[in-house]
Design an enzyme around this catalytic site. Structure first.
Site, PDB file in Angstrom:
ATOM      1  N   LYS A  45      62.945  27.513   8.282  1.00 39.10           N
ATOM      2  CA  LYS A  45      62.290  28.483   7.398  1.00 39.10           C
ATOM      3  C   LYS A  45      62.784  29.912   7.648  1.00 39.10           C
ATOM      4  CE  LYS A  45      57.852  26.973   5.560  1.00 39.10           C
ATOM      5  NZ  LYS A  45      56.426  27.323   5.515  1.00 39.10           N
ATOM      6  N   SER A 132      51.276  35.335   3.556  1.00 46.80           N
ATOM      7  CA  SER A 132      52.249  35.961   4.469  1.00 46.80           C
ATOM      8  C   SER A 132      53.469  36.423   3.677  1.00 46.80           C
ATOM      9  CB  SER A 132      52.690  34.957   5.536  1.00 46.80           C
ATOM     10  OG  SER A 132      51.590  34.520   6.281  1.00 46.80           O
TER      11      SER A 132
HETATM   12  P1  ADP Z   1      52.137  27.009   5.739  1.00 42.13           P
HETATM   13  O1  ADP Z   1      53.588  27.386   5.786  1.00 42.13           O
HETATM   14  O2  ADP Z   1      51.793  25.798   6.528  1.00 42.13           O
HETATM   15  O3  ADP Z   1      51.510  27.017   4.373  1.00 42.13           O
HETATM   16  P2  ADP Z   1      50.746  29.486   6.191  1.00 42.13           P
HETATM   17  O4  ADP Z   1      50.809  30.314   7.413  1.00 42.13           O
HETATM   18  O5  ADP Z   1      51.277  30.087   4.937  1.00 42.13           O
HETATM   19  O6  ADP Z   1      51.469  28.154   6.593  1.00 42.13           O
HETATM   20  O7  ADP Z   1      49.261  29.028   5.909  1.00 42.13           O
HETATM   21  C1  ADP Z   1      48.520  28.312   6.865  1.00 42.13           C
HETATM   22  C2  ADP Z   1      47.212  27.859   6.249  1.00 42.13           C
HETATM   23  O8  ADP Z   1      46.441  28.991   5.921  1.00 42.13           O
HETATM   24  C3  ADP Z   1      47.358  27.075   4.942  1.00 42.13           C
HETATM   25  O9  ADP Z   1      46.346  26.099   4.911  1.00 42.13           O
HETATM   26  C4  ADP Z   1      47.124  28.099   3.880  1.00 42.13           C
HETATM   27  O10 ADP Z   1      46.622  27.522   2.687  1.00 42.13           O
HETATM   28  C5  ADP Z   1      46.079  28.956   4.555  1.00 42.13           C
HETATM   29  N1  ADP Z   1      46.071  30.322   4.032  1.00 42.13           N
HETATM   30  C6  ADP Z   1      47.117  31.131   3.820  1.00 42.13           C
HETATM   31  N2  ADP Z   1      46.720  32.326   3.316  1.00 42.13           N
HETATM   32  C7  ADP Z   1      45.375  32.251   3.194  1.00 42.13           C
HETATM   33  C8  ADP Z   1      44.370  33.131   2.707  1.00 42.13           C
HETATM   34  N3  ADP Z   1      44.659  34.319   2.179  1.00 42.13           N
HETATM   35  N4  ADP Z   1      43.094  32.732   2.754  1.00 42.13           N
HETATM   36  C9  ADP Z   1      42.801  31.511   3.256  1.00 42.13           C
HETATM   37  N5  ADP Z   1      43.694  30.610   3.689  1.00 42.13           N
HETATM   38  C10 ADP Z   1      44.963  30.975   3.669  1.00 42.13           C
END
Ligand code: ADP
Length: 165
Positions: A45, A132
Protein backbone atom coordinates in the site's frame (compact mmCIF):
# COMPACT_ATOMS: atom_id res chain seq x y z
CA UNK A 1 -23.40 -12.46 28.73
CA UNK A 2 -21.03 -15.12 29.99
CA UNK A 3 -18.00 -14.42 32.14
CA UNK A 4 -15.54 -15.07 29.32
CA UNK A 5 -13.32 -12.14 28.45
CA UNK A 6 -14.44 -10.52 25.22
CA UNK A 7 -11.32 -9.72 23.28
CA UNK A 8 -11.77 -7.80 20.05
CA UNK A 9 -9.40 -6.76 17.29
CA UNK A 10 -9.89 -3.45 15.50
CA UNK A 11 -7.76 -3.85 12.37
CA UNK A 12 -6.82 -1.21 9.86
CA UNK A 13 -4.12 0.76 8.13
CA UNK A 14 -4.52 3.87 10.33
CA UNK A 15 -2.29 5.85 7.94
CA UNK A 16 -2.75 8.14 9.81
CA UNK A 17 -5.20 7.55 12.65
CA UNK A 18 -8.14 10.01 12.61
CA UNK A 19 -10.83 11.17 15.04
CA UNK A 20 -13.12 8.65 13.29
CA UNK A 21 -10.87 5.73 14.27
CA UNK A 22 -10.44 7.04 17.82
CA UNK A 23 -14.20 7.33 18.16
CA UNK A 24 -14.61 3.67 17.20
CA UNK A 25 -11.87 2.61 19.65
CA UNK A 26 -13.45 4.60 22.46
CA UNK A 27 -16.92 3.19 21.80
CA UNK A 28 -15.60 -0.37 21.47
CA UNK A 29 -14.25 -0.25 25.00
CA UNK A 30 -17.84 0.07 26.21
CA UNK A 31 -18.71 -3.20 24.46
CA UNK A 32 -15.67 -5.43 24.95
CA UNK A 33 -13.17 -6.13 27.73
CA UNK A 34 -10.05 -5.82 25.67
CA UNK A 35 -9.42 -4.07 22.37
CA UNK A 36 -6.38 -4.85 20.26
CA UNK A 37 -5.80 -2.19 17.64
CA UNK A 38 -4.18 -4.22 14.84
CA UNK A 39 -2.05 -2.06 12.58
CA UNK A 40 -1.63 -3.73 9.21
CA UNK A 41 1.89 -3.92 7.87
CA UNK A 42 1.17 -3.86 4.17
CA UNK A 43 4.10 -2.59 2.15
CA UNK A 44 2.12 -2.98 -1.07
CA UNK A 45 0.00 0.00 0.00
CA UNK A 46 3.10 2.28 0.20
CA UNK A 47 1.97 3.85 3.46
CA UNK A 48 2.88 7.39 4.48
CA UNK A 49 3.96 6.14 7.92
CA UNK A 50 5.91 2.96 8.66
CA UNK A 51 4.05 0.38 10.69
CA UNK A 52 6.22 1.16 13.74
CA UNK A 53 5.49 4.87 13.44
CA UNK A 54 1.76 4.15 13.28
CA UNK A 55 1.93 1.80 16.28
CA UNK A 56 3.86 4.42 18.30
CA UNK A 57 1.49 7.23 17.35
CA UNK A 58 -1.65 5.27 18.20
CA UNK A 59 -0.13 3.89 21.43
CA UNK A 60 0.44 7.41 22.70
CA UNK A 61 -3.05 8.52 21.77
CA UNK A 62 -4.79 5.58 23.47
CA UNK A 63 -2.51 5.46 26.51
CA UNK A 64 -5.29 6.90 28.70
CA UNK A 65 -7.96 4.45 27.56
CA UNK A 66 -8.00 1.31 29.74
CA UNK A 67 -8.16 -2.07 28.00
CA UNK A 68 -6.64 -0.97 24.68
CA UNK A 69 -3.43 -2.47 23.22
CA UNK A 70 -1.78 -1.58 19.94
CA UNK A 71 0.06 -4.23 17.90
CA UNK A 72 1.16 -4.60 14.32
CA UNK A 73 0.41 -7.61 12.16
CA UNK A 74 1.05 -8.82 8.66
CA UNK A 75 -0.56 -11.49 6.59
CA UNK A 76 -4.06 -12.75 7.17
CA UNK A 77 -6.30 -11.17 9.79
CA UNK A 78 -7.70 -14.60 10.69
CA UNK A 79 -4.20 -15.82 11.57
CA UNK A 80 -3.61 -12.74 13.73
CA UNK A 81 -6.96 -13.29 15.45
CA UNK A 82 -6.11 -16.93 16.20
CA UNK A 83 -2.70 -15.93 17.49
CA UNK A 84 -4.30 -13.35 19.80
CA UNK A 85 -7.05 -15.75 20.84
CA UNK A 86 -9.62 -13.16 19.76
CA UNK A 87 -12.99 -14.06 18.24
CA UNK A 88 -14.33 -10.59 17.48
CA UNK A 89 -13.35 -8.19 14.71
CA UNK A 90 -14.52 -4.60 14.85
CA UNK A 91 -14.96 -2.55 11.72
CA UNK A 92 -16.40 0.90 11.21
CA UNK A 93 -19.07 1.55 8.60
CA UNK A 94 -19.19 5.05 7.22
CA UNK A 95 -21.55 4.71 4.30
CA UNK A 96 -23.17 2.20 1.98
CA UNK A 97 -20.02 2.32 -0.09
CA UNK A 98 -18.08 0.64 2.75
CA UNK A 99 -20.70 -2.07 3.10
CA UNK A 100 -20.14 -4.17 0.00
CA UNK A 101 -16.42 -4.60 0.59
CA UNK A 102 -16.77 -5.08 4.33
CA UNK A 103 -19.43 -7.77 4.12
CA UNK A 104 -17.35 -9.74 1.64
CA UNK A 105 -14.29 -9.64 3.91
CA UNK A 106 -16.36 -10.46 7.01
CA UNK A 107 -17.95 -13.47 5.33
CA UNK A 108 -14.62 -14.72 4.00
CA UNK A 109 -13.05 -14.42 7.45
CA UNK A 110 -15.96 -16.29 8.97
CA UNK A 111 -15.48 -19.16 6.50
CA UNK A 112 -11.77 -19.31 7.29
CA UNK A 113 -12.23 -19.11 11.05
CA UNK A 114 -15.69 -20.10 12.11
CA UNK A 115 -15.52 -18.71 15.63
CA UNK A 116 -14.66 -15.27 14.30
CA UNK A 117 -17.48 -12.72 14.28
CA UNK A 118 -17.29 -9.27 12.74
CA UNK A 119 -19.08 -6.46 14.53
CA UNK A 120 -19.80 -3.26 12.63
CA UNK A 121 -20.06 0.04 14.41
CA UNK A 122 -21.71 2.84 12.53
CA UNK A 123 -19.66 5.98 12.36
CA UNK A 124 -20.61 8.92 14.50
CA UNK A 125 -22.29 11.36 12.13
CA UNK A 126 -19.71 14.03 12.69
CA UNK A 127 -16.95 11.77 11.35
CA UNK A 128 -18.85 10.02 8.59
CA UNK A 129 -16.99 11.87 5.82
CA UNK A 130 -13.57 11.34 7.35
CA UNK A 131 -10.89 9.00 6.01
CA UNK A 132 -7.10 8.72 6.24
CA UNK A 133 -7.00 9.27 2.48
CA UNK A 134 -8.73 12.64 2.85
CA UNK A 135 -6.35 13.63 5.63
CA UNK A 136 -3.31 12.72 3.50
CA UNK A 137 -4.74 14.58 0.54
CA UNK A 138 -5.43 17.80 2.45
CA UNK A 139 -2.10 17.62 4.27
CA UNK A 140 -0.28 17.22 0.97
CA UNK A 141 -1.59 20.67 0.02
CA UNK A 142 -0.67 21.98 3.48
CA UNK A 143 -4.35 22.45 4.34
CA UNK A 144 -5.82 22.62 7.84
CA UNK A 145 -6.29 19.14 9.33
CA UNK A 146 -7.04 20.16 12.92
CA UNK A 147 -10.66 18.95 12.65
CA UNK A 148 -9.57 15.49 11.49
CA UNK A 149 -6.66 14.27 13.61
CA UNK A 150 -5.38 14.89 17.15
CA UNK A 151 -3.13 17.91 17.54
CA UNK A 152 -0.21 15.75 18.77
CA UNK A 153 0.27 14.02 15.42
CA UNK A 154 -0.09 17.04 13.13
CA UNK A 155 3.65 17.91 13.19
CA UNK A 156 4.47 14.29 12.29
CA UNK A 157 2.14 14.42 9.29
CA UNK A 158 3.52 17.78 8.22
CA UNK A 159 7.08 16.46 8.45
CA UNK A 160 6.20 13.54 6.18
CA UNK A 161 4.64 15.88 3.66
CA UNK A 162 7.83 17.98 3.56
CA UNK A 163 9.85 14.84 2.84
CA UNK A 164 7.56 13.54 0.13
CA UNK A 165 7.10 16.97 -1.53
P1 ADP B 1 -8.48 -0.22 6.01
O1 ADP B 1 -7.36 0.02 5.04
O2 ADP B 1 -8.47 -1.56 6.63
O3 ADP B 1 -9.84 0.20 5.53
P2 ADP B 1 -8.53 2.15 7.64
O4 ADP B 1 -7.45 2.62 8.54
O5 ADP B 1 -8.87 3.02 6.49
O6 ADP B 1 -8.08 0.71 7.22
O7 ADP B 1 -9.85 1.89 8.46
C1 ADP B 1 -9.88 1.01 9.55
C2 ADP B 1 -11.31 0.83 10.02
O8 ADP B 1 -11.79 2.07 10.50
C3 ADP B 1 -12.29 0.42 8.92
O9 ADP B 1 -13.25 -0.44 9.50
C4 ADP B 1 -12.93 1.70 8.50
O10 ADP B 1 -14.24 1.50 7.98
C5 ADP B 1 -12.98 2.42 9.83
N1 ADP B 1 -13.02 3.87 9.66
C6 ADP B 1 -12.25 4.63 8.87
N2 ADP B 1 -12.57 5.94 8.97
C7 ADP B 1 -13.60 6.00 9.85
C8 ADP B 1 -14.41 7.05 10.36
N3 ADP B 1 -14.29 8.31 9.94
N4 ADP B 1 -15.36 6.75 11.26
C9 ADP B 1 -15.51 5.47 11.65
N5 ADP B 1 -14.82 4.42 11.18
C10 ADP B 1 -13.87 4.68 10.30
Amino acid sequence: MNAKIKKAIYPGSFDPITFGHLDIIQRSTQLFDEIIVGVLNNQAKHPLFSVQERVDMISELVAGIPGVRVLSFEGLLVDFARQMDATIIIRGLRAVTDFEYEIQIAQTNHVEYEALETVFLTTSLRYSYLSSTIVREIASYHGDITSFVPREIIPLIEQKMMKTA
